[in-house]
Design a protein around this motif. Structure first.
Motif, PDB file in Angstrom:
ATOM      1  N   LYS A 184     -15.881 -93.545   0.695  1.00  0.00           N
ATOM      2  CA  LYS A 184     -14.468 -93.785   0.995  1.00  0.00           C
ATOM      3  C   LYS A 184     -13.963 -95.011   0.235  1.00  0.00           C
ATOM      4  N   GLU A 241     -11.087 -95.023  -2.669  1.00  0.00           N
ATOM      5  CA  GLU A 241      -9.887 -95.829  -2.466  1.00  0.00           C
ATOM      6  C   GLU A 241      -9.652 -96.836  -3.596  1.00  0.00           C
ATOM      7  N   LYS A 293     -16.229 -84.072   4.417  1.00  0.00           N
ATOM      8  CA  LYS A 293     -15.219 -83.386   5.221  1.00  0.00           C
ATOM      9  C   LYS A 293     -15.573 -83.407   6.694  1.00  0.00           C
ATOM     10  N   THR A 313     -14.631 -87.035   7.816  1.00  0.00           N
ATOM     11  CA  THR A 313     -13.242 -87.505   7.661  1.00  0.00           C
ATOM     12  C   THR A 313     -12.200 -86.433   7.955  1.00  0.00           C
ATOM     13  N   LYS A 328     -11.330 -84.313   5.799  1.00  0.00           N
ATOM     14  CA  LYS A 328     -10.666 -84.007   4.521  1.00  0.00           C
ATOM     15  C   LYS A 328     -11.721 -83.920   3.417  1.00  0.00           C
ATOM     16  N   TYR A 374      -8.653 -86.701   0.391  1.00  0.00           N
ATOM     17  CA  TYR A 374      -8.669 -88.059   0.947  1.00  0.00           C
ATOM     18  C   TYR A 374      -8.087 -89.047  -0.061  1.00  0.00           C
ATOM     19  N   GLU A 416      -4.223 -88.670  -0.436  1.00  0.00           N
ATOM     20  CA  GLU A 416      -3.470 -89.230   0.687  1.00  0.00           C
ATOM     21  C   GLU A 416      -3.474 -90.758   0.663  1.00  0.00           C
TER      22      GLU A 416
END
Length: 525
Positions: A473, A477, A503, A506, A508, A513, A516
């Motif tokens: 993640k 990001e 998935k 999260t 997603k 991810y 978004e």
């Protein structure tokens, strides 16, 4: 064991070398001799020796010419050169041909023995590294694993040319196809949902755990049959070796990782891969005829009866020891009874070693409690002492450990979990399994799995996945790296498996991810 070839045109020298050295003690099973380069090449062609000792000065073809010709036939041949001439030119040419060592005649017996032993050790290390590399490749979701699974399915369902399948296992996967084996099936209800197995994250996770516990430790092979049922083939090492303790260990780990009681079915012992289908069919029959929900591990009545009796004895004695810590004499008396029982039930040395370690660690933590103070290195020392011990030696070592423990202080149980978490954080991008983490801490996988779950309230595999997803993640990001690259950076070799795991945690896909997160960033700006 390896083969060696001695080449010298003087019979007294080559036969003297052959007779004076204890070849078996060096790991050499066959010794060939040749009086000429031509004869030597014929032997190399037919018998493929791994090591060659050769003179340089010979008629027809020199030793140096022989080495060049031999290496074309067998590139990995290890060569020791003997010469009666102290010549720099010979040394230079030997180096060019990358020979392993060069000796002046007459060579000392002890010196030559050490040189041969060094080559055997090199070959052993190379073989182990190659085997580990093969296992690592196929346990990381590569093409090799897919091909191996197809071969295993063809064997149990009796499809294709069986001799050809066996030959592929020998050559491509370095397997001893004559070893005694035993099949274990994991009942589909443990992991199946409405989706087919290849699309099911739980199925893939269960299979990966099995591979990390069994395949990666070279204890057997994990694959799926035609129905999608996970099958584990265990290799049996000793005459009295039983697959039950290995199955129980795997079952305990699966319980901790997936919060469910797996139902596992054990087939009969098969003599070699050619007869694997018999063990598989026996396991299938037991699976189809056993009543639903009767027990977690299903096996034939005779084996079940003997194992049930010993299991009850073992559980009772371990309970006595753990609940009577304040009475050292009573604890030791119970342990002596355990040692006698291991002999009466003719347990394998591997089983005795495992049970000694389990009973010692269970007593150990009952004595100290979760907040007890431990003498650093105690468990590590015990584990190392048990690694190569016989059954009798294992009992003696464990008795000494218990005696010392009951009169001293011990370490904090949470220190082990802290060490495990640190190990995971340092190796997150590598192949991480319950088995190799436990090995780094010198404790058994099933004991470590239970301990980790008890202290952290989550399975070790679940913890690893969570940490990898957290790192993924962060990378999604803060970087523009592709999903496949990120998967590799957080320890996933299979991008599909990474996407399923991401998935699941999260809700997603990795791509969704990132999209978004980027949208939220733009809105904030």
């Amino acid at each position: 064991m390896y083969k060696i070839l001695i080449v010298d045109d003087e019979k007294m020298i080559r036969m003297g070398i052959k007779k004076v050295i204890d070849w078996k003690a060096l790991g050499i099973c066959e010794v060939f001799t040749a009086s000429s380069a031509r004869e030597a090449l014929e032997i190399i062609e037919e018998y493929e020796p791994e090591i060659m000792i050769t003179d340089i000065q010979m008629s027809e073809m020199t030793g140096l010419q022989l080495i060049e010709a031999a290496r074309k036939r067998q590139p990995k041949l290890r060569v020791l050169v003997l010469t009666g001439y102290d010549s720099f030119e010979y040394a230079r040419q030997s180096l060019r041909l990358q020979v392993q060592d060069l000796f002046l005649k007459p060579v000392d017996e002890e010196v030559l023995s050490k040189a041969v032993k060094a080559q055997v050790e090199y070959l052993e290390a190379a073989k182990a590294e190659e085997k580990s590399s093969l296992i690592l490749q196929r346990t990381q979701g590569t093409v090799e694993q897919t091909q191996l699974e197809k071969i295993m399915r063809d064997l149990i369902h009796r499809r294709g040319e069986i001799p050809g399948l066996l030959e592929r296992l020998k050559i491509s996967y370095r397997m001893d196809v004559q070893r005694r084996l035993q099949m274990v099936l994991i009942v589909p209800t443990l992991y199946m949902s409405q989706k087919p197995p290849e699309e099911n994250f739980r199925a893939m996770s269960v299979k990966n755990v099995c591979m990390s516990v069994v395949d990666a430790q070279e204890d057997g092979v994990t694959f799926s049959d035609d129905d999608g049922t996970i099958a584990v083939v265990y290799f049996l090492e000793e005459e009295n070796d039983s697959v039950l303790e290995k199955t129980e260990e795997l079952s305990d780990i699966l319980k901790d990782e997936f919060d469910t009681n797996p139902k596992m079915v054990i087939g009969s012992v098969a003599e070699g891969m050619e007869n694997l289908y018999i063990s598989y069919n026996d396991a299938k029959y037991l699976l189809n005829t056993e009543k639903e929900g009767i027990q977690d591990i299903i096996q034939t009545f005779g084996a079940k009866r003997k194992n049930d009796i010993f299991r009850d004895i073992y559980a009772e004695l371990k309970g006595i020891m753990c609940s009577n810590i304040g009475n050292p004499e009573y604890v030791m008396k119970a342990f002596h009874t355990f040692c006698k029982a291991t002999q009466s039930y003719n347990l394998s040395q591997q089983t005795v070693r495992r049970l000694c370690f389990e009973i010692a660690t269970a007593t150990y933590f009952s004595y100290t409690g979760d907040l007890g103070e431990i003498e650093s290195g105690k468990l590590e020392a015990l584990s190392k002492s048990l690694i190569s011990a016989s059954g009798e030696e294992a009992c003696e070592v464990t008795e000494m450990f218990l005696s010392q423990m009951l009169s001293g202080k011990e370490e904090n149980v949470h220190e082990i979990i802290d060490q495990a978490k640190y190990y995971i954080s340092q190796h997150l991008t590598e192949e991480l399994t319950v088995a190799n983490i436990a090995a780094s801490l010198y404790i058994t996988p099933n004991y470590f799995s239970r301990l980790f779950k008890r202290v952290t309230k989550e399975g070790c595999n679940e913890y690893i996945v969570r940490k990898r997803i957290e790192k993924a993640k962060s990378l999604l990001e803060t970087t523009s790296l592709k999903t496949g690259k990120i998967a590799m950076m957080v320890g996933y070799r299979d991008t599909n498996y990474f996407s399923l795991a991401f998935k699941k945690h999260t809700g997603k896909s990795p791509t969704k991810y990132r999209e978004e997160i980027q949208k939220e960033g733009k809105i904030c700006l």
